[in-house]
Write an enzyme that holds these catalytic residues in place. Sequence first.
Site, PDB file in Angstrom:
ATOM      1  N   THR B  14       9.387 -28.113   8.376  1.00  0.00           N
ATOM      2  CA  THR B  14       8.881 -28.957   9.458  1.00  0.00           C
ATOM      3  C   THR B  14       9.405 -28.526  10.822  1.00  0.00           C
ATOM      4  O   THR B  14       8.623 -28.277  11.748  1.00  0.00           O
ATOM      5  CB  THR B  14       9.304 -30.422   9.200  1.00  0.00           C
ATOM      6  N   VAL B  15      10.718 -28.448  10.970  1.00  0.00           N
ATOM      7  CA  VAL B  15      11.289 -28.131  12.283  1.00  0.00           C
ATOM      8  C   VAL B  15      10.934 -26.716  12.711  1.00  0.00           C
ATOM      9  O   VAL B  15      10.620 -26.460  13.879  1.00  0.00           O
ATOM     10  CB  VAL B  15      12.818 -28.341  12.275  1.00  0.00           C
ATOM     11  N   LYS B 104      22.633 -30.502  10.889  1.00  0.00           N
ATOM     12  CA  LYS B 104      23.770 -31.400  11.151  1.00  0.00           C
ATOM     13  C   LYS B 104      24.801 -31.368  10.044  1.00  0.00           C
ATOM     14  O   LYS B 104      25.994 -31.400  10.283  1.00  0.00           O
ATOM     15  CB  LYS B 104      23.271 -32.826  11.374  1.00  0.00           C
ATOM     16  N   GLY B 133      17.481 -35.353  17.241  1.00  0.00           N
ATOM     17  CA  GLY B 133      16.210 -34.647  17.437  1.00  0.00           C
ATOM     18  C   GLY B 133      15.986 -34.142  18.850  1.00  0.00           C
ATOM     19  O   GLY B 133      16.681 -33.239  19.310  1.00  0.00           O
ATOM     20  N   GLU B 189      12.978 -40.535   2.440  1.00  0.00           N
ATOM     21  CA  GLU B 189      12.903 -39.648   1.282  1.00  0.00           C
ATOM     22  C   GLU B 189      12.778 -40.481   0.007  1.00  0.00           C
ATOM     23  O   GLU B 189      13.111 -41.665  -0.017  1.00  0.00           O
ATOM     24  CB  GLU B 189      14.201 -38.824   1.177  1.00  0.00           C
ATOM     25  N   LYS B 204      26.000 -36.814  12.149  1.00  0.00           N
ATOM     26  CA  LYS B 204      25.743 -36.720  13.588  1.00  0.00           C
ATOM     27  C   LYS B 204      26.902 -37.313  14.391  1.00  0.00           C
ATOM     28  O   LYS B 204      27.293 -36.784  15.429  1.00  0.00           O
ATOM     29  CB  LYS B 204      24.441 -37.446  13.916  1.00  0.00           C
TER      30      LYS B 204
END
Lengths: 435, 435
Positions: B14-15, B104, B133, B189, B204
Amino acid sequence: MLKPVNVGICGLGTVASGTVNILLRNAAIINARAGSELQIIHIGARRDNARCDTAGLRVSRDIFEVVDNAEVDIVVELIGGTTVAKDLVLKAIANGKHVVTANKALIAHHGNEIFAAAREKGVTVAFEAAVAGGIPIIKALREGLAANRIEWLAGIINGTGNFILTEMRDKGRAFDDVLKEAQALGYAEADPTFDVEGIDAAHKLVILASLAFGIPLDIKKVFTEGITRIAPEDVVYAEELGYRIKHLGIARRVEKGIELRVHPTLIPEKRLIANVDGVMNAIVVKGDAVGPTLYYGPGAGAEPTGSSVVADIIDVARTLSASPENRVPYLGFGDDFVTEQPILPIDEIETAYYLRMSVEDKPGVMSKVATILSDSGISIEALIQKEAKDGELFVPLILLTNIVQEKRLEAALREIEALESIVAPVMRIRLESLK
Amino acid sequence: MLKPVNVGICGLGTVASGTVNILLRNAAIINARAGSELQIIHIGARRDNARCDTAGLRVSRDIFEVVDNAEVDIVVELIGGTTVAKDLVLKAIANGKHVVTANKALIAHHGNEIFAAAREKGVTVAFEAAVAGGIPIIKALREGLAANRIEWLAGIINGTGNFILTEMRDKGRAFDDVLKEAQALGYAEADPTFDVEGIDAAHKLVILASLAFGIPLDIKKVFTEGITRIAPEDVVYAEELGYRIKHLGIARRVEKGIELRVHPTLIPEKRLIANVDGVMNAIVVKGDAVGPTLYYGPGAGAEPTGSSVVADIIDVARTLSASPENRVPYLGFGDDFVTEQPILPIDEIETAYYLRMSVEDKPGVMSKVATILSDSGISIEALIQKEAKDGELFVPLILLTNIVQEKRLEAALREIEALESIVAPVMRIRLESLK
């Protein structure tokens, strides 16, 4: 640790006192972040400032001595104004010094000339503190969002105006009344024109727009409308319709060019920025990749603004060894990229409107208004009509329109204002959904 | 324009698809901001991704080919996980390449080792996309607020959890019910543990805390409590008392050390961060000079996260010519400054509490509870007691306490839970004023 970096500070007013106090108090943290020892070696100020202990520091009454001091690496311009400050900054650049400034008027009016001079000499001019005080919005726009094509930004970038509008809403008070209190509290100047007419916000907006879109700074093209005509009932009606009134600076890229405008604006109360109250500032930036982001914090004050000045000093210290072409450019984009783009005159912009009119309390008036709007292709999205109180001949009629080009709305309003049963002028406030 | 900078991308999930799409779509803007031409010269991915057109780009199925490609200047690690990703990043560093990562977990678990290796080789490791993000929070903390001694930060740094809490509040729904919807929408998920138990937020938080306070990364010391036990009535009672419940990551510097904790938290509804809803993220940072600032935006998603990845690539491109010691250090502070500081165990922290208990509906119970609290030096700041509905033997009693050390509260609650007229356990949720 690299060699010490010598800082000269010009001016010793509110922001300068905050800057000096931060540099002295947080020296260990700041040096660890700068990678070198930052030392204030010279201050130029016509008078001392009791809020700032300069014992042991060299202070000159002639500000230009700082600029001419061969030992100074970075000149911090905090005297304000656009005349002496301009001479000072240009002289500093000519002397090969890097410049940090908090002066929004200077950058908005003379930024292009100053950047050209700095480019010529290979020095940096940093100005984070010029917009929104302690909020690192320049860094966010220029570096943090560098991947994005910016679509628009909208900001509450004048704390005085936001304080007044917040008080009007929270307490149902009138503009003049709150302004007097703001003056007593020191939030507003004796002559409040710069704040309440949106001139200060325009300075900041033109800087943000240049960073967002890669256009030269051009303060003359910003449309500016103040908050002096907002009545307490406008605030109440907006609330009834689910909106808040904020004094926004808006820069938007549209097909025909760029909109640059400062004016009171209705915003849906659900938006985070609609909930930014008091003297606080916030800017929403919409990028094509990231979507909407918001930056919030104190927009003024000695240490909040000093925080940004010192961040710039640290940044400049970090770039001292980098070749000039590797530094982040003044406007975020390389010079070749910065190009004029048409700034749209206000009557070309498209937005929705809040309209408040006083209409005669008799049948048929509402239908005449609706017909004029409809014939102009303007639709009514929401409406409040109040019953007449005993003895009143006129009642308020409040409308929200769809998005329409301003000149078309103005033409329709001229027709409406010409009706015998309407008390002219119609109050109009622009409305932005900020989605 | 400097010489081209060659980018290699590892992973095509995705990223990565967002990153590639941004780099291709916004190439002109990005190159103008980077001061050099960024070119994707190599992609390593086990499979293609339909959301991303790699036609004309070199794609290897063996990810390590990218790392070993002598032409690649910057390796972008977007495969996720902490095993192969760690090998990949260390290999890239060993090969003298700069690294950009959105991982992360990798930074939280192995950051210290990775930074040490990078320092040794004089290369950069950038990780803006690892936290929140698209919000440029790492840049804000490390550079924008560099003048400040950071006092605390608090963030909504997991969008899934915030979506669930927002739905529970807006619609009065139960946790399990909303979780199922979040899973159907793709926000959560199949195994939601990472999100709802606060593990993702802990990753994070530990990164943000290191940047804020100059401490090494240590994921093991973060206290983590999930949102699974929050009942719909807790959301309602909090609202009645003027609060919202948010899943916060909090890092605070106190006299005895540093607090690092992720847990559900009551926040006064007037705070801007209390109004951050749905999948959006926001972080409040309180600096000694600037005061409170807030950063808001999308915390996940292909292009929002890609926005931060590309910003890092641009930053790295800009520092290629700078000497390593002039670059912004990994944790914001120079290495000499980064030192261990005691992380307080959760029972040492001091905060206020929301307590919900089921008490027998008869005289004297309330007074027993009040006496136990009072004898422990805990005062009651607000209270809701509901009348019993017909036939109910137990009624809810809701209390807000003053600020108290957690172990003292726990001792008092053990006494209260031992009372015959109380249904144990007492629900406790920490409360922070975030001023």
